[in-house]
Enzyme design. Sequence first.
Site, PDB file in Angstrom:
ATOM      1  N   GLY A 159       0.839  -1.202   0.000  1.00  0.00           N
ATOM      2  CA  GLY A 159       0.000   0.000   0.000  1.00  0.00           C
ATOM      3  C   GLY A 159       0.873   1.252   0.000  1.00  0.00           C
ATOM      4  O   GLY A 159       1.493   1.564  -1.019  1.00  0.00           O
ATOM      5  N   TRP A 183       5.344  -1.469  -0.592  1.00  0.00           N
ATOM      6  CA  TRP A 183       5.376  -0.676   0.631  1.00  0.00           C
ATOM      7  C   TRP A 183       5.784  -1.543   1.828  1.00  0.00           C
ATOM      8  O   TRP A 183       6.453  -1.071   2.758  1.00  0.00           O
ATOM      9  CB  TRP A 183       4.021  -0.033   0.901  1.00  0.00           C
ATOM     10  CG  TRP A 183       3.901   0.460   2.322  1.00  0.00           C
ATOM     11  CD1 TRP A 183       3.209  -0.130   3.338  1.00  0.00           C
ATOM     12  CD2 TRP A 183       4.536   1.618   2.887  1.00  0.00           C
ATOM     13  NE1 TRP A 183       3.362   0.596   4.506  1.00  0.00           N
ATOM     14  CE2 TRP A 183       4.185   1.680   4.250  1.00  0.00           C
ATOM     15  CE3 TRP A 183       5.369   2.604   2.366  1.00  0.00           C
ATOM     16  CZ2 TRP A 183       4.614   2.675   5.107  1.00  0.00           C
ATOM     17  CZ3 TRP A 183       5.817   3.604   3.218  1.00  0.00           C
ATOM     18  CH2 TRP A 183       5.445   3.647   4.562  1.00  0.00           C
ATOM     19  N   HIS A 203       5.378  -6.179 -11.147  1.00  0.00           N
ATOM     20  CA  HIS A 203       5.409  -5.750  -9.760  1.00  0.00           C
ATOM     21  C   HIS A 203       4.617  -6.648  -8.824  1.00  0.00           C
ATOM     22  O   HIS A 203       5.049  -6.928  -7.702  1.00  0.00           O
ATOM     23  CB  HIS A 203       4.854  -4.315  -9.688  1.00  0.00           C
ATOM     24  CG  HIS A 203       4.798  -3.733  -8.317  1.00  0.00           C
ATOM     25  ND1 HIS A 203       5.904  -3.168  -7.718  1.00  0.00           N
ATOM     26  CD2 HIS A 203       3.773  -3.610  -7.421  1.00  0.00           C
ATOM     27  CE1 HIS A 203       5.568  -2.718  -6.519  1.00  0.00           C
ATOM     28  NE2 HIS A 203       4.285  -2.979  -6.316  1.00  0.00           N
TER      29      HIS A 203
END
Length: 555
Positions: free
Chosen positions: A52, A120, A304
Site C-alpha cells: 500500500g 510498501w 510488480h
Amino acid sequence: MAPDADAGKSIKRADPFAPLTSEQLAVGEGHDVYVESIGRPDGIPAVYLHGGPGSGCQPDHRRLFDPERFHAVLFDQRGAGRSRPKGRREANTLPHLIADMEMIREKFGFQRWMVVGGSWGATLALAYAQAHPDRVSGIVLRATFLGTSEEIENGFLKVLPRFYPGLYHDFMSVLPEGERAQPLQAYFRRILDSNPDVHVPAARAWGETERILSEHTPNRTRLDLSTLNSSRNIPTTPFMEAHYFANDCFMKPDQLIAEAAKLAGVPGIIVQGRYDLLCPPATSHALAAMWQEAEIRFVEGAGHTLYDPGVRDAVMKAIADMASQVSKIGSKKMPIAGKGMLLTSMNIDAEHEAEFNRWYDREHLEERVAIDGFLEARRYVAHEADPKYLSLYSTETFEVLDSPAYRTALANQTAWSKANIARFKNMIRAVARITISRGTGRGAALGVVRLRPPSGGEDKLRVALGEQLDPAQLDGIISVHLIESDPALSKPITDDPSASDPGASDWFVLIDATDVGALPAAMLRFSGNIALKPLAISSGSYRLMWDLAKSDIGG
C-alpha cells in the site's frame, strides 16, 4: 529465537493455515491493529508486512509460510484492512508502524523474527530493520520500494507515458488543466480533500492506474472515465498512499539507502520482477550495493505484483531458503555472542594490582556475567597497549546494557568493588552495538583500534571499515569485529556524570588472532590506512587471560 520446526511436534488441524490467534490490539492514539498468527507456536518467528500503504493482509498471504516450519504473524497496519478505525490517518506515520511492530514482537515473546514484505511492505521492512537490527534474523523483500518521491515520479510521470501513453492521457485528464504542472501533488491534494466530488474520481483514477502499472500483462490499459465518479466500492488504499506520499513517507531524503549500513550482518533475499515498472531492478541493485548480505533473485517475465507468473513461487522459495539460513546461523557459534558489548579498560597502580586482579577473578567477572542478558566475558592484559587491562562483556541485545537489571547492579556495588573501582586510572568504558562480526571463533590475542568517526560521516566510515574487516585476507586472524559506542551511555563510572567526554562516540575495531605476532599487519589496515589514519585515536595488542560464559556459572 524459537527452534526450527523439527524441534517440536506439530499441531494437526483441519486447515493448517487457519489462524492460531487473532485479535484487535490496542496500540495507542485511538488505533486498534488487527493481528493474527499462523503455523506452530515453536516455529521460526516471522512477520509479514502488506503493501500500500493501506491495503491490508489477505488470507493467501498466510500460505507464503510453511505452517510446519513457521510461527508467522500477519497484521493490518494502522487504518488498513481489519484495523480500526478504518482509514484513520491521524497518528499514522512510519515511526508509528515501527513502534507497533515492536509491540507485536514483544507480545509474542519473539527475541528476533524474520521480516517479509513487498512494495510498501518492503519499505516498512527496511525501516524497521534499520531501527531495530538486533531484532531481525533475516529479511525477504519483493518489489523493493524505498519510499522516495523520485520513485513515485519515475513510475507515474516517466514510465507511464512511455509504456502506456493512452493511460497517461487519461490519468492527466482527471486533473483540471491548471493543476497538471505538478500532477502528483495535485492528486494527493484531491484524494485527501473531504469533498467526495473531488476525492472519489481522483482516488479511482490513481488506484486503477497503479494497478495497471503493477501487472506485467494487465487485462486493460485505459481508464473508464465514465465510472470515476461512482461512489460504489471506493478503493481505500489511495487515501493512505496519498497521506504517506505527500509526507515523503515520514522519512528523511534517501533514508533507507543512507542508513543501509545498519543492515550489516542481517541476511536478505530480494525477489525482483524483471519488468517491474513501479519498483524497477535499479532500485534493488542500489540497495544491494549498500547491503552486502543481500541477494537479488530475478523473476523473468514478471512485473510488480505478487501474482505475476513466477513471483509468488519465488517469494515462497526465498522465505523457505531464508528460514534455512536463519536456522543455520542460529545454531552456529558466532565470533562474538549477542548484539551488545561493554568494553572496559583501565590502569591500576602497582601497589594495588594484586588485589585488583584477585577481585576481578574472584568476584567481578562472574558477578557481571550473572546479570540477566549478559552472555559472556573475556579478560585481557596488555602486550603492547595502554591501558594495561581490558575486558569485553557480550550481551544478548544492546538494550541489556541500559536494562533495570544492569542499572541495579551498577547502583549496588559490593564494598570490594567500590574499593577497586576507586583506584581505576585512565578508564575507558564503551557501551556499544556490535555492528559487524565476521569469522569463525575467538583468538588467544586481541588487537584494538580506536576510531573517532566524523560527525555525519558514520555511514561512509562503516562501509569503508566493512571492506577491511575480512579475516580470510589475513594470516593468523580468526575473526574481526566493529563495535559502535553509544554516546549517552559510554561514560567511565569513575567520572563526573556531568562532564563531557569527546570519546563517548568512539568506535572500536576488535581483531581476534591466534597470537600477538599476527596483529601488527592486521591493525595496520586501519591505523595505517590513508583514509582511516586521521580517525585513529589509538591501537594496541592484548593477550587473553581467561573467559567466562553464562553456562560456566549455571546461569
